[in-house]
Design a protein around this motif. Structure first.
Motif, PDB file in Angstrom:
ATOM      1  N   ASP A 119       0.833  -1.205   0.000  1.00 14.50           N
ATOM      2  CA  ASP A 119       0.000   0.000   0.000  1.00 14.50           C
ATOM      3  C   ASP A 119       0.868   1.255   0.000  1.00 14.50           C
ATOM      4  N   ARG A 120       0.341   2.296  -0.672  1.00 15.92           N
ATOM      5  CA  ARG A 120       1.014   3.593  -0.594  1.00 15.92           C
ATOM      6  C   ARG A 120       0.578   4.265   0.712  1.00 15.92           C
ATOM      7  N   MET A 121       1.544   4.801   1.435  1.00 17.47           N
ATOM      8  CA  MET A 121       1.197   5.431   2.713  1.00 17.47           C
ATOM      9  C   MET A 121       2.031   6.689   2.950  1.00 17.47           C
ATOM     10  N   PHE A 122       1.548   7.515   3.860  1.00 13.09           N
ATOM     11  CA  PHE A 122       2.310   8.689   4.274  1.00 13.09           C
ATOM     12  C   PHE A 122       3.178   8.295   5.462  1.00 13.09           C
ATOM     13  N   ILE A 123       4.454   8.582   5.349  1.00 13.57           N
ATOM     14  CA  ILE A 123       5.383   8.166   6.391  1.00 13.57           C
ATOM     15  C   ILE A 123       6.080   9.408   6.939  1.00 13.57           C
ATOM     16  N   PRO A 124       5.911   9.740   8.205  1.00 11.89           N
ATOM     17  CA  PRO A 124       6.736  10.806   8.763  1.00 11.89           C
ATOM     18  C   PRO A 124       8.165  10.294   8.961  1.00 11.89           C
ATOM     19  N   MET A 125       9.109  10.861   8.234  1.00 12.91           N
ATOM     20  CA  MET A 125      10.490  10.374   8.312  1.00 12.91           C
ATOM     21  C   MET A 125      11.277  11.113   9.399  1.00 12.91           C
ATOM     22  N   GLN A 126      10.954  12.384   9.543  1.00 11.89           N
ATOM     23  CA  GLN A 126      11.710  13.191  10.484  1.00 11.89           C
ATOM     24  C   GLN A 126      10.769  14.199  11.104  1.00 11.89           C
ATOM     25  N   ASP A 127      10.977  14.470  12.363  1.00 11.75           N
ATOM     26  CA  ASP A 127      10.032  15.283  13.111  1.00 11.75           C
ATOM     27  C   ASP A 127      10.802  15.837  14.311  1.00 11.75           C
ATOM     28  N   GLN A 128      11.712  16.709  14.041  1.00 14.42           N
ATOM     29  CA  GLN A 128      12.739  17.026  15.029  1.00 14.42           C
ATOM     30  C   GLN A 128      12.713  18.504  15.388  1.00 14.42           C
ATOM     31  N   VAL A 129      12.740  18.796  16.674  1.00 10.12           N
ATOM     32  CA  VAL A 129      12.946  20.175  17.127  1.00 10.12           C
ATOM     33  C   VAL A 129      14.188  20.179  18.007  1.00 10.12           C
ATOM     34  N   GLY A 130      15.005  21.203  17.880  1.00 16.78           N
ATOM     35  CA  GLY A 130      16.250  21.208  18.629  1.00 16.78           C
ATOM     36  C   GLY A 130      16.707  22.602  18.972  1.00 16.78           C
ATOM     37  N   LEU A 131      17.636  22.675  19.884  1.00 23.88           N
ATOM     38  CA  LEU A 131      18.197  23.972  20.265  1.00 23.88           C
ATOM     39  C   LEU A 131      19.677  23.817  20.585  1.00 23.88           C
ATOM     40  N   ASN A 132      20.336  24.936  20.509  1.00 20.08           N
ATOM     41  CA  ASN A 132      21.763  24.993  20.830  1.00 20.08           C
ATOM     42  C   ASN A 132      21.987  26.227  21.681  1.00 20.08           C
ATOM     43  N   PHE A 133      22.556  26.032  22.865  1.00 23.13           N
ATOM     44  CA  PHE A 133      22.794  27.168  23.749  1.00 23.13           C
ATOM     45  C   PHE A 133      24.301  27.350  23.910  1.00 23.13           C
ATOM     46  N   LYS A 134      24.759  28.526  23.478  1.00 21.05           N
ATOM     47  CA  LYS A 134      26.192  28.817  23.576  1.00 21.05           C
ATOM     48  C   LYS A 134      26.437  29.507  24.917  1.00 21.05           C
ATOM     49  N   ALA A 135      26.701  28.700  25.925  1.00 22.16           N
ATOM     50  CA  ALA A 135      26.849  29.226  27.281  1.00 22.16           C
ATOM     51  C   ALA A 135      28.073  30.122  27.388  1.00 22.16           C
ATOM     52  N   LEU A 136      29.155  29.692  26.764  1.00 21.87           N
ATOM     53  CA  LEU A 136      30.412  30.440  26.772  1.00 21.87           C
ATOM     54  C   LEU A 136      31.005  30.337  25.368  1.00 21.87           C
ATOM     55  N   PRO A 137      31.958  31.215  25.033  1.00 23.80           N
ATOM     56  CA  PRO A 137      32.521  31.131  23.682  1.00 23.80           C
ATOM     57  C   PRO A 137      33.077  29.741  23.342  1.00 23.80           C
ATOM     58  N   TRP A 138      33.466  28.978  24.341  1.00 23.21           N
ATOM     59  CA  TRP A 138      34.077  27.670  24.085  1.00 23.21           C
ATOM     60  C   TRP A 138      33.186  26.507  24.535  1.00 23.21           C
ATOM     61  N   LEU A 139      32.011  26.821  25.057  1.00 24.70           N
ATOM     62  CA  LEU A 139      31.151  25.776  25.623  1.00 24.70           C
ATOM     63  C   LEU A 139      29.715  25.945  25.145  1.00 24.70           C
ATOM     64  N   SER A 140      29.157  24.885  24.602  1.00 25.49           N
ATOM     65  CA  SER A 140      27.749  24.950  24.204  1.00 25.49           C
ATOM     66  C   SER A 140      27.043  23.647  24.573  1.00 25.49           C
ATOM     67  N   VAL A 141      25.736  23.756  24.686  1.00 22.20           N
ATOM     68  CA  VAL A 141      24.912  22.589  25.000  1.00 22.20           C
ATOM     69  C   VAL A 141      23.820  22.509  23.941  1.00 22.20           C
ATOM     70  N   ALA A 142      23.673  21.346  23.328  1.00 21.53           N
ATOM     71  CA  ALA A 142      22.669  21.203  22.272  1.00 21.53           C
ATOM     72  C   ALA A 142      21.841  19.951  22.531  1.00 21.53           C
ATOM     73  N   ALA A 143      20.601  19.998  22.100  1.00 21.83           N
ATOM     74  CA  ALA A 143      19.725  18.822  22.235  1.00 21.83           C
ATOM     75  C   ALA A 143      18.632  18.907  21.197  1.00 21.83           C
ATOM     76  N   SER A 144      18.167  17.768  20.756  1.00 19.33           N
ATOM     77  CA  SER A 144      17.002  17.761  19.882  1.00 19.33           C
ATOM     78  C   SER A 144      16.128  16.570  20.230  1.00 19.33           C
ATOM     79  N   PHE A 145      14.865  16.740  19.940  1.00 21.76           N
ATOM     80  CA  PHE A 145      13.862  15.741  20.286  1.00 21.76           C
ATOM     81  C   PHE A 145      13.182  15.294  19.003  1.00 21.76           C
ATOM     82  N   ASN A 146      13.072  14.012  18.839  1.00 20.00           N
ATOM     83  CA  ASN A 146      12.535  13.461  17.605  1.00 20.00           C
ATOM     84  C   ASN A 146      11.373  12.529  17.962  1.00 20.00           C
ATOM     85  N   PRO A 147      10.153  13.089  18.158  1.00 22.94           N
ATOM     86  CA  PRO A 147       9.059  12.278  18.720  1.00 22.94           C
ATOM     87  C   PRO A 147       8.740  11.015  17.933  1.00 22.94           C
TER      88      PRO A 147
END
Lengths: 392, 156
Positions: A119-147
């Motif tokens: 059968d032909r179907m609709f497939i969600p392949m990617q569904d991602q929201v993310g962020l990147n926080f540059k806490a310091l010039p040399w340090l960052s924290v990033a995360a993304s969620f892919n439900p």
């Protein structure tokens, strides 16, 4: 600013929720762009390996690319939205949604001996929201969620990724610690590629899309002609994807090196590299090469060999050509092969041809009609497919 | 009367709308190029008689023994599960088309690819070890067997 932050976050979450339903796998970046623009994945994506939400540069680069820009349609506010940073550019927020309409699976005989197409179907392949926080010039924290990871379309697929990144300056090595994907080969935007799959069972990726495990990566991109990365992760998700080859909790090690020869006079960019991944009884080697030029397009090729110690061996190749007619209209063609043998199974021989168009009608929305021809040892399936890709 | 010059922006806009319509029209056009073929023979409904006095069915004389067969274009497996019963199942796992074997010690049917397990009636009793959830039963064949004469039939 807070209104914009709320608007972007809410629309991102809405996109993410809308795409949750059925089967799914995340898609990844467009390697063509590294060849036509002579830039690294890390220039435009929050994830320095490419894939998923864009950073400030990536957001800006595509904000006005479309057959019709938002201002022409009277949506001036959308047109002016060319920045995804907040709090003095310390925070970047992005999202990526990709849906595909396709026939999944293989044709089969029914009980009456009649051929039945999937059968032909609709497939969600990617569904991602993310962020990147540059806490310091040399340090960052990033995360993304892919439900869509909740749907567990592929064993070993993650629900999220996230890391702490330490990099004193771009000339120095970068350390990422967290839930990451060990670097291997080229990351593509299409989860149906054979190159990362087991040709003996086409529904089974060896390295699933949005595969991540807990570990660390050390990468170096300090020279314009060279990038190196090594990673070590605990192979819990890799075990789920390859239960016959990787025991849970074993260490997975990867290494990848790429050089980027350029000819200044001709404006030709290229890359040439190799990858290695090893965990328990699974070993993989890969080679990748690409050639590209602005406004002309790109051609890239990759080969991946994998072996699991009990005797399963696979070898896959990919050749892809992309030619932009306009910045918002790109012709694309791809040829893939896959071979595999394993004790107790018939030898697999797979060929795939894909021809398509990447069409960006308005900024941040792409339609990709494709014609796909897949031939295996036991069946042939030729079909049209359609991808919808939206990002912010 | 002087003609109003054509506005390049308007022309460009129309051109782009035309490109969009062209891409949209591509999908139904490609629909006509769709095709599917199978390189295996379609399954046939056949009835096969067997006699344990004759080869290769003599392999089923002992309880717990199994025999690979191909009936009606389909690979299958006959298993002597008890003195009085022989079962027949297809040998292709409904999960990812792995090979089904009879595990004599565990008295169960097991896929050699991801260790999915099936009861003698084809019901899933153990999920694949790659995290997938399998709900499709293993197709079975109707088998009659007379232990006294050692003869029987298989209907695919």
């Amino acid at each position: 600013m807070m209104q914009r932050l709320i608007a972007i976050t809410v629309s991102g979450l809405a996109l993410a929720t809308l795409a949750l339903p059925i089967l799914a796998v995340p898609a990844q970046a467009l390697p063509r762009m590294t060849l036509t623009t002579s830039s690294r994945c890390s220039n435009c994506h929050i994830n320095p390996q490419g894939s998923g939400p864009r950073n400030a540069m990536g957001f800006y680069a595509t904000a006005a690319n479309g057959a019709v820009t938002w201002d022409k349609l009277g949506w001036q506010k959308f047109h002016e939205l060319s920045d995804n940073t907040f709090f003095g550019e310390k925070l970047e927020i992005g999202g990526d949604l990709r849906l595909q309409m396709a026939k999944l699976g293989s044709p089969r005989w029914d009980n009456d001996g009649k051929l039945v197409e999937p059968d032909r179907m609709f497939i969600p392949m990617q569904d991602q929201v993310g962020l990147n926080f540059k806490a310091l010039p040399w340090l960052s924290v990033a995360a993304s969620f892919n439900p869509i990871g909740f749907l567990k379309s592929y064993a070993g697929q993650s629900l999220y990724d996230g890391w702490v990144q330490i990099q004193p300056s771009v000339e120095l090595p970068r350390l990422r610690v967290g839930m990451i994907q060990p670097g291997f080969g080229v990351r593509y935007d299409d989860h149906t590629l054979i190159i990362r799959r087991n040709p003996l069972a086409l529904g089974t990726p060896i390295l699933p899309p949005f595969y991540n495990d807990l570990g660390a990566e050390l990468a170096y991109e300090g020279l314009h002609w060279l990038s190196l990365d090594v990673a070590a992760v605990w192979a819990n998700n890799l075990h789920l994807a390859n239960p016959d080859g990787v025991a849970s909790g074993k260490l997975a090690l990867s290494a990848r090196a790429t050089i980027y020869p350029q000819t200044q006079d001709w404006g030709i960019n290229s890359w040439l590299g190799g990858s290695f991944l090893q965990s328990d009884k699974l070993t993989m080697y890969g080679g990748h090469v690409g050639l590209g030029k602005s406004y002309w397009g790109s051609i890239m090729a990759e080969a991946v060999w994998s072996q699991i110690a009990f005797g399963r061996e696979t070898f896959s190749t990919l050749v892809q050509v992309d030619h932009p007619l306009k910045e918002w209209l790109v012709l694309t063609g791809r040829w893939e092969t896959g071979n595999g043998h394993s004790p107790g199974l018939a030898e697999a021989d797979v060929q795939s041809y894909v021809a398509g168009i990447q069409f960006v009608p308005v900024p941040n929305i792409e339609l990709r009609p494709e014609y796909r021809y897949l031939k295996t040892s036991s069946y042939l399936l030729a079909q049209y497919t359609l991808q919808l890709h939206a990002w912010f | 009367m002087p003609q109003t010059p054509r506005q390049p922006e308007r022309r460009q806009f129309l051109l782009r709308i035309g490109a969009a319509a062209g891409c949209g029209a591509l999908v139904p056009l490609l629909h006509g190029c769709e095709t599917a073929e199978l390189y295996t023979l379609p399954p046939l409904h056949v009835e096969v008689t067997f006699d344990l006095a004759k080869s290769p069915y003599d392999a089923l004389k002992t309880v717990g023994a199994s025999l690979d067969v191909t009936f009606g274009n389909v690979d299958g497996l006959l298993v002597r599960v008890s003195d009085a019963q022989i079962i027949g199942v297809t040998r292709i796992c409904p999960h990812q088309q792995g090979n089904i074997k009879w595990d004599k010690a565990g008295a169960t049917l097991v896929c050699t690819t991801h260790a999915a397990k099936f009861a003698s009636n084809g019901a899933v009793t153990g999920q694949p070890n790659n995290g997938d959830t399998l709900t499709t039963m293993l197709p079975t064949w109707a088998v009659t067997f007379d232990a006294a004469t050692g003869k029987g039939t298989v209907q695919t």
